[in-house]
Write a protein that holds these residues in place. Structure first.
Motif, PDB file in Angstrom:
ATOM      1  N   UNK A   1      -3.318  -8.278   5.103  1.00 38.13           N
ATOM      2  CA  UNK A   1      -1.889  -8.597   5.195  1.00 38.13           C
ATOM      3  C   UNK A   1      -1.229  -8.729   3.830  1.00 38.13           C
ATOM      4  N   UNK A   2      -2.011  -8.648   2.747  1.00 35.46           N
ATOM      5  CA  UNK A   2      -1.476  -8.922   1.417  1.00 35.46           C
ATOM      6  C   UNK A   2      -1.738  -7.771   0.445  1.00 35.46           C
ATOM      7  N   UNK A   3      -0.789  -7.597  -0.485  1.00 34.15           N
ATOM      8  CA  UNK A   3      -1.015  -6.709  -1.622  1.00 34.15           C
ATOM      9  C   UNK A   3      -2.003  -7.381  -2.567  1.00 34.15           C
ATOM     10  N   UNK A   4      -2.724  -6.608  -3.370  1.00 34.28           N
ATOM     11  CA  UNK A   4      -3.572  -7.227  -4.397  1.00 34.28           C
ATOM     12  C   UNK A   4      -2.737  -8.121  -5.314  1.00 34.28           C
ATOM     13  N   UNK A   5      -3.226  -9.313  -5.560  1.00 39.31           N
ATOM     14  CA  UNK A   5      -2.479 -10.266  -6.376  1.00 39.31           C
ATOM     15  C   UNK A   5      -2.772 -11.687  -5.959  1.00 39.31           C
ATOM     16  N   UNK A   6      -1.938 -12.636  -6.366  1.00 35.03           N
ATOM     17  CA  UNK A   6      -2.226 -14.057  -6.111  1.00 35.03           C
ATOM     18  C   UNK A   6      -2.361 -14.407  -4.630  1.00 35.03           C
ATOM     19  N   UNK A   7      -1.580 -13.761  -3.752  1.00 36.19           N
ATOM     20  CA  UNK A   7      -1.662 -14.087  -2.321  1.00 36.19           C
ATOM     21  C   UNK A   7      -3.000 -13.626  -1.729  1.00 36.19           C
ATOM     22  N   UNK A   8      -3.403 -12.409  -2.042  1.00 36.20           N
ATOM     23  CA  UNK A   8      -4.697 -11.931  -1.572  1.00 36.20           C
ATOM     24  C   UNK A   8      -5.823 -12.749  -2.185  1.00 36.20           C
ATOM     25  N   UNK A   9      -5.648 -13.144  -3.447  1.00 31.59           N
ATOM     26  CA  UNK A   9      -6.677 -13.966  -4.106  1.00 31.59           C
ATOM     27  C   UNK A   9      -6.914 -15.268  -3.350  1.00 31.59           C
ATOM     28  N   UNK A  10      -5.840 -15.870  -2.799  1.00 31.53           N
ATOM     29  CA  UNK A  10      -5.995 -17.122  -2.055  1.00 31.53           C
ATOM     30  C   UNK A  10      -6.890 -16.920  -0.836  1.00 31.53           C
ATOM     31  N   UNK A  11      -6.763 -15.760  -0.176  1.00 30.59           N
ATOM     32  CA  UNK A  11      -7.612 -15.461   0.982  1.00 30.59           C
ATOM     33  C   UNK A  11      -9.051 -15.232   0.543  1.00 30.59           C
ATOM     34  N   UNK A  12      -9.232 -14.386  -0.464  1.00 31.71           N
ATOM     35  CA  UNK A  12     -10.586 -14.042  -0.913  1.00 31.71           C
ATOM     36  C   UNK A  12     -11.327 -15.246  -1.463  1.00 31.71           C
ATOM     37  N   UNK A  13     -10.613 -16.108  -2.191  1.00 28.62           N
ATOM     38  CA  UNK A  13     -11.256 -17.306  -2.742  1.00 28.62           C
ATOM     39  C   UNK A  13     -11.639 -18.275  -1.630  1.00 28.62           C
ATOM     40  N   UNK A  14     -10.791 -18.379  -0.601  1.00 26.40           N
ATOM     41  CA  UNK A  14     -11.131 -19.227   0.523  1.00 26.40           C
ATOM     42  C   UNK A  14     -12.364 -18.733   1.254  1.00 26.40           C
ATOM     43  N   UNK A  15     -12.425 -17.425   1.491  1.00 29.77           N
ATOM     44  CA  UNK A  15     -13.593 -16.848   2.160  1.00 29.77           C
ATOM     45  C   UNK A  15     -14.853 -17.014   1.310  1.00 29.77           C
TER      46      UNK A  15
END
Length: 296
Positions: free
Chosen positions: A197-211
């Motif tokens: 749902x996110x472009x690469x960047x801070x928003x996607x990073x929040x998902x990846x870091x949570x996972x």
């Protein structure tokens, strides 16, 4: 080059009719006034005053410079008034950048209030999706940007003012095996196919870091980089997705939304402003309006 201050002394002499009267009005001695006029005559290369009885009157060159001194005096007064208005936040221009989902929730109500309180300030408002708006501030093209950044992340010369934390929610197709649970552990989604749902960047990073904190990497089978499209793919049964709460204002009728924990991915939303701009009253007014919009 003609000295502007000496031109104003000449104007005082011409309007008062004598060096003595001009000196009294200016708070100078008559000799100081005479010296200023003599220095201006040297710069002009022409006589500026001629004696008439006990007083003086301007020569043609003196009248010319007196007229220009009056114009300059008015322009300086206008500049001082304009500067006072700018200093007080009554006029000016603010360049603002924001990303899409912050528009309706934060920017719209804040800007409506700001315009009521700062009628003379022109706002240059632009959306930057999918680009990160922070460089617009760091490079001086914007006065303020709504950005997603982790807490405590510093950027030289930029102040990040925290507005709110926007938690991610799990979006599942109706009838999904996990839809009956009110709250999901993030690990519940580890083996699911994912819809991005996110472009690469801070928003996607929040998902990846949570996972990563939950011990897995999501298996993205569809990349949409758009919240409405992501919900459509989920509704079609292609996978599950994580979408921030602010991105779920318009929910697809064929999906269910559940809170996530352990951990709960969050994107921290800030207002980014240059340190050197913080003293501007208009900018301070917009920051206050944004904070208030965030609390509501």
């Amino acid at each position: 080059m003609l000295d502007v201050r000496r031109m104003q002394v000449l104007r005082a002499v011409v309007t008062s009719g004598s060096v003595t009267a001009a000196a009294a009005n200016l708070g100078y001695t008559p000799s100081a006034v005479s010296q200023q006029v003599a220095a201006l005559e040297k710069q002009a290369g022409m006589a500026l005053l001629e004696r008439v009885g006990r007083g003086v009157q301007p020569t043609a060159a003196g009248r010319l410079l007196t007229e220009h001194a009056a114009i300059i005096g008015r322009q300086v007064a206008e500049a001082e008034t304009a500067l006072d208005d700018l200093r007080a936040g009554r006029t000016g221009r603010l360049a603002i950048r924001y990303f899409a989902t912050s528009g309706a929730t934060l920017m719209a109500p804040a800007l409506a209030r700001f315009r009521q309180e700062h009628l003379g300030v022109r706002v240059d408002l632009k959306m930057t999706d999918p680009e990160d708006p922070l460089p617009e501030v760091t490079q001086g093209r914007a006065d303020l940007a709504i950005v997603v950044r982790p807490h405590g992340r510093l950027h030289e010369g930029v102040r990040l003012v925290h507005l709110l934390d926007d938690p991610y929610r799990a979006v599942l197709p109706k009838g999904h095996r996990l839809a009956s649970k009110r709250v999901l552990d993030l690990t519940d989604l580890a083996d699911e196919p994912w819809v991005g749902s996110e472009w690469p960047g801070p928003c996607l990073d929040a998902i990846l870091e949570g996972c990563a904190a939950a011990g897995f990497s999501p298996n993205f089978v569809v990349e949409s980089e758009d919240y409405a499209s992501a919900q459509g793919f989920v509704a079609a049964g292609l996978g599950i997705s994580l979408i921030p709460d602010m991105g779920l204002a318009n929910r697809h009728p064929a999906v269910v939304v559940r809170k996530v924990r352990r951990p709960e991915p969050i994107r921290a939303i800030h207002a980014a402003v240059r340190e050197t701009s913080l003293g501007q009253p208009a900018l301070g007014g917009l920051l206050t309006a944004l904070r208030d919009a965030a609390t509501q």
